[in-house]
Design a protein around this motif. Sequence first.
Motif, PDB file in Angstrom:
ATOM      1  N   UNK A  20      41.820  49.451  16.096  1.00 55.22           N
ATOM      2  CA  UNK A  20      41.417  50.820  15.765  1.00 55.22           C
ATOM      3  C   UNK A  20      41.483  51.716  17.000  1.00 55.22           C
ATOM      4  N   UNK A  21      41.104  51.176  18.158  1.00 57.21           N
ATOM      5  CA  UNK A  21      41.170  51.944  19.405  1.00 57.21           C
ATOM      6  C   UNK A  21      42.618  52.321  19.708  1.00 57.21           C
ATOM      7  N   UNK A  22      43.537  51.384  19.532  1.00 54.10           N
ATOM      8  CA  UNK A  22      44.952  51.668  19.749  1.00 54.10           C
ATOM      9  C   UNK A  22      45.418  52.772  18.801  1.00 54.10           C
ATOM     10  N   UNK A  23      45.027  52.696  17.530  1.00 56.35           N
ATOM     11  CA  UNK A  23      45.420  53.709  16.552  1.00 56.35           C
ATOM     12  C   UNK A  23      44.870  55.078  16.930  1.00 56.35           C
ATOM     13  N   UNK A  24      43.643  55.109  17.452  1.00 56.70           N
ATOM     14  CA  UNK A  24      43.062  56.382  17.899  1.00 56.70           C
ATOM     15  C   UNK A  24      43.858  56.962  19.053  1.00 56.70           C
ATOM     16  N   UNK A  25      44.355  56.110  19.944  1.00 58.46           N
ATOM     17  CA  UNK A  25      45.197  56.585  21.049  1.00 58.46           C
ATOM     18  C   UNK A  25      46.493  57.220  20.529  1.00 58.46           C
ATOM     19  N   UNK A  26      46.963  56.742  19.383  1.00 55.02           N
ATOM     20  CA  UNK A  26      48.156  57.318  18.752  1.00 55.02           C
ATOM     21  C   UNK A  26      47.838  58.598  17.978  1.00 55.02           C
TER      22      UNK A  26
END
Length: 146
Positions: A20-26
């Motif tokens: 989810x953190x990676x997706x937020x970075x995107x």
Amino acid sequence: MEENNINVISLTFDGLESNFAMSKLFGCSFDDTKKLKTSFIYPSDENNENKSEAVISDPPHMLKLVRNTLGEKKSLFSTDFIDWKYIEALHKLQQIENLHLANQLRAIHINFTKRKMKVKLAAQLFSLSIADTIEYCNVKLKLKEF
């Protein structure tokens, strides 16, 4: 990716916070259900066009996580209050009366820890038939446990 003729249409993952953190970075957002953003835009190598990538949390995995959390914490709150004691009360009632009120609830659903990976058990636990039976016990039968 286009050089290999691969067309990626979604990014699907389990419930790890790092995903989810990676997706937020995107640029995705999952925190507010009224403002969900479940895709991100990235530049294409050819034609200077932007492409959209869908982000999907794996539904079977999420179902098991919710069941495991409810079983461990004994209650959850979203827009409604969800309490494990009603599931246990329904199971107990069905055991005492030696009947099943048009649902799949069995001891295996209550004591699921050795079968945490069984999606079928999690799906059956959150089925409409179990919800309807709990509501029937509360509204129509007016049983104090419900």
